[in-house]
Write a protein that holds these residues in place. Structure first.
Motif, PDB file in Angstrom:
ATOM      1  N   GLY A  45      39.757  34.421  43.427  1.00 54.38           N
ATOM      2  CA  GLY A  45      38.660  35.097  44.091  1.00 54.38           C
ATOM      3  C   GLY A  45      39.046  35.690  45.432  1.00 54.38           C
ATOM      4  O   GLY A  45      38.237  36.382  46.062  1.00 54.38           O
ATOM      5  N   GLN A  46      40.270  35.437  45.899  1.00 54.40           N
ATOM      6  CA  GLN A  46      40.724  35.964  47.175  1.00 54.40           C
ATOM      7  C   GLN A  46      41.188  37.411  47.080  1.00 54.40           C
ATOM      8  O   GLN A  46      41.413  38.060  48.099  1.00 54.40           O
ATOM      9  CB  GLN A  46      41.872  35.097  47.733  1.00 54.40           C
ATOM     10  CG  GLN A  46      41.501  33.637  47.939  1.00 54.40           C
ATOM     11  CD  GLN A  46      40.327  33.467  48.891  1.00 54.40           C
ATOM     12  OE1 GLN A  46      40.314  34.052  49.974  1.00 54.40           O
ATOM     13  NE2 GLN A  46      39.339  32.684  48.493  1.00 54.40           N
ATOM     14  N   ASN A  48      40.422  41.371  45.382  1.00 54.64           N
ATOM     15  CA  ASN A  48      39.239  42.113  44.943  1.00 54.64           C
ATOM     16  C   ASN A  48      39.313  42.418  43.445  1.00 54.64           C
ATOM     17  O   ASN A  48      40.338  42.219  42.786  1.00 54.64           O
ATOM     18  CB  ASN A  48      39.059  43.397  45.765  1.00 54.64           C
ATOM     19  CG  ASN A  48      40.243  44.347  45.632  1.00 54.64           C
ATOM     20  OD1 ASN A  48      40.751  44.589  44.539  1.00 54.64           O
ATOM     21  ND2 ASN A  48      40.696  44.892  46.767  1.00 54.64           N
ATOM     22  N   ALA A  49      38.187  42.909  42.917  1.00 50.20           N
ATOM     23  CA  ALA A  49      38.062  43.140  41.476  1.00 50.20           C
ATOM     24  C   ALA A  49      39.081  44.151  40.973  1.00 50.20           C
ATOM     25  O   ALA A  49      39.643  43.997  39.882  1.00 50.20           O
ATOM     26  CB  ALA A  49      36.652  43.606  41.154  1.00 50.20           C
ATOM     27  N   THR A  50      39.336  45.192  41.761  1.00 50.05           N
ATOM     28  CA  THR A  50      40.300  46.218  41.347  1.00 50.05           C
ATOM     29  C   THR A  50      41.694  45.634  41.168  1.00 50.05           C
ATOM     30  O   THR A  50      42.393  45.928  40.185  1.00 50.05           O
ATOM     31  CB  THR A  50      40.350  47.358  42.393  1.00 50.05           C
ATOM     32  OG1 THR A  50      39.034  47.909  42.539  1.00 50.05           O
ATOM     33  CG2 THR A  50      41.318  48.446  41.954  1.00 50.05           C
ATOM     34  N   ARG A  52      42.419  42.459  40.568  1.00 51.65           N
ATOM     35  CA  ARG A  52      42.416  41.542  39.416  1.00 51.65           C
ATOM     36  C   ARG A  52      42.568  42.307  38.104  1.00 51.65           C
ATOM     37  O   ARG A  52      43.352  41.917  37.228  1.00 51.65           O
ATOM     38  CB  ARG A  52      41.136  40.697  39.408  1.00 51.65           C
ATOM     39  CG  ARG A  52      41.112  39.603  40.447  1.00 51.65           C
ATOM     40  CD  ARG A  52      40.139  38.491  40.074  1.00 51.65           C
ATOM     41  NE  ARG A  52      38.772  38.984  39.962  1.00 51.65           N
ATOM     42  CZ  ARG A  52      37.919  39.071  40.965  1.00 51.65           C
ATOM     43  NH1 ARG A  52      38.302  38.725  42.179  1.00 51.65           N
ATOM     44  NH2 ARG A  52      36.682  39.492  40.774  1.00 51.65           N
ATOM     45  N   THR A  72      38.789  31.762  38.182  1.00 50.73           N
ATOM     46  CA  THR A  72      38.434  33.137  37.832  1.00 50.73           C
ATOM     47  C   THR A  72      38.869  33.468  36.410  1.00 50.73           C
ATOM     48  O   THR A  72      38.284  34.339  35.771  1.00 50.73           O
ATOM     49  CB  THR A  72      39.098  34.147  38.782  1.00 50.73           C
ATOM     50  OG1 THR A  72      40.510  33.911  38.814  1.00 50.73           O
ATOM     51  CG2 THR A  72      38.548  34.022  40.195  1.00 50.73           C
ATOM     52  N   LYS A 170      27.144  47.616  43.543  1.00 46.08           N
ATOM     53  CA  LYS A 170      28.234  47.494  42.588  1.00 46.08           C
ATOM     54  C   LYS A 170      29.586  47.540  43.297  1.00 46.08           C
ATOM     55  O   LYS A 170      30.591  47.946  42.744  1.00 46.08           O
ATOM     56  CB  LYS A 170      28.147  48.599  41.536  1.00 46.08           C
ATOM     57  CG  LYS A 170      26.877  48.510  40.686  1.00 46.08           C
ATOM     58  CD  LYS A 170      26.787  49.637  39.682  1.00 46.08           C
ATOM     59  CE  LYS A 170      25.510  49.548  38.873  1.00 46.08           C
ATOM     60  NZ  LYS A 170      25.368  50.653  37.913  1.00 46.08           N
ATOM     61  N   THR A 171      29.586  47.170  44.548  1.00 55.35           N
ATOM     62  CA  THR A 171      30.814  47.137  45.338  1.00 55.35           C
ATOM     63  C   THR A 171      31.031  45.729  45.867  1.00 55.35           C
ATOM     64  O   THR A 171      30.322  44.794  45.511  1.00 55.35           O
ATOM     65  CB  THR A 171      30.720  48.140  46.508  1.00 55.35           C
ATOM     66  OG1 THR A 171      29.522  47.862  47.253  1.00 55.35           O
ATOM     67  CG2 THR A 171      30.625  49.574  45.996  1.00 55.35           C
ATOM     68  N   SER A 172      32.015  45.564  46.746  1.00 54.19           N
ATOM     69  CA  SER A 172      32.312  44.238  47.286  1.00 54.19           C
ATOM     70  C   SER A 172      31.284  43.844  48.349  1.00 54.19           C
ATOM     71  O   SER A 172      30.585  44.698  48.911  1.00 54.19           O
ATOM     72  CB  SER A 172      33.713  44.207  47.891  1.00 54.19           C
ATOM     73  OG  SER A 172      33.754  44.985  49.072  1.00 54.19           O
ATOM     74  N   ALA A 173      31.208  42.539  48.644  1.00 54.41           N
ATOM     75  CA  ALA A 173      30.256  42.035  49.641  1.00 54.41           C
ATOM     76  C   ALA A 173      30.527  42.639  51.016  1.00 54.41           C
ATOM     77  O   ALA A 173      29.593  42.858  51.794  1.00 54.41           O
ATOM     78  CB  ALA A 173      30.342  40.514  49.710  1.00 54.41           C
ATOM     79  N   GLU A 175      31.225  45.574  51.715  1.00 50.93           N
ATOM     80  CA  GLU A 175      30.621  46.899  51.805  1.00 50.93           C
ATOM     81  C   GLU A 175      29.100  46.851  51.740  1.00 50.93           C
ATOM     82  O   GLU A 175      28.433  47.859  51.901  1.00 50.93           O
ATOM     83  CB  GLU A 175      31.169  47.793  50.690  1.00 50.93           C
ATOM     84  CG  GLU A 175      32.671  48.038  50.809  1.00 50.93           C
ATOM     85  CD  GLU A 175      33.213  48.778  49.611  1.00 50.93           C
ATOM     86  OE1 GLU A 175      32.877  48.374  48.478  1.00 50.93           O
ATOM     87  OE2 GLU A 175      33.959  49.731  49.780  1.00 50.93           O
TER      88      GLU A 175
END
Length: 212
Positions: A45-46, A48-50, A52, A72, A170-173, A175
């Motif tokens: 989780g450290q 970002n989604a991109t 991962r 994760t 739909k972005t990171s926290a 943002e």
């Protein structure tokens, strides 16, 4: 006061251990003779989604040889050709074990799953002695405490945000939140206004969905 022996392990009580021949030979191996470079990456989780998703794709293609994962990797991610899972400790329960081990051997493929049990962990020692309870244990169905108001409000808010489909969420926290004042972190005003506007426009539909 008498010690609770289930919470302590004493190395002095262990028998004299001989050096492990496998690791002795491994440490003497000259890996420069292998054509493929062994690359390992973090999957937690450290990142970002991109990152991962990129690492999952690289792993599928064989560009990354190993992924070091936190939970994760439990959540339904399909790594098609994964054939080995190594757990560095015993998962909390049979459901966690099934999720983690289930990342390998998809589509009927054979797979190797092995778990390291620490002698310093009573939990690990217990399941080392009673491995069937973990490997073939009963997976309890998920439950929710309906009198837990905080939990209900959290799920209700998540449901509302899902229904509203606000693009900015739909972005990171990082943002979504206003981080200009670290002692008072709040949702950015433009996003908060979007939420209020969407709720106002969708109020009747939301009430019907929630049967209010």
């Amino acid at each position: 006061m008498k010690l609770d022996n289930t919470r302590f392990n004493f190395q002095v009580e262990l028998p004299q251990l001989a050096p492990n021949g496998y690791f002795q030979n491994l440490y003497k191996t000259d890996f420069t003779k292998f054509q493929k470079e062994l690359i390992a990456k973090e999957h937690t989780g450290q990142i970002n989604a991109t990152q991962r998703i990129e690492r999952e794709n690289q792993f599928r293609k064989g560009e990354i040889s190993a992924l070091y994962c936190s939970p994760t990797m439990e959540l339904g991610i399909d790594i098609a050709n994964l054939n080995i899972v190594h757990m560095r400790n015993v998962p909390p329960n049979a459901a966690n074990y099934a999720q983690r081990s289930g990342r390998a051997g998809r589509g009927g493929q054979t797979a190797l799953v092995f778990t390291y049990c620490s002698t310093m962990s009573p939990h690990d020692v217990n399941y080392f002695k009673n491995s069937a309870e973990m490997v073939a244990g009963v997976v309890q169905p998920p439950r929710i405490d309906l009198i837990n108001e905080e939990l209900i409000v959290t799920h209700l808010n998540a449901f509302l945000l899902m229904k509203l489909e606000i693009e900015e969420l739909k972005t990171s926290a990082a943002e979504v939140l206003d981080l200009s004042n670290e002692t008072n972190v709040i949702v950015q005003h433009n996003i908060l206004n979007s939420i209020k506007f969407s709720i106002s426009n969708s109020k009747i539909v939301l009430q019907l969905n929630l049967k209010i």
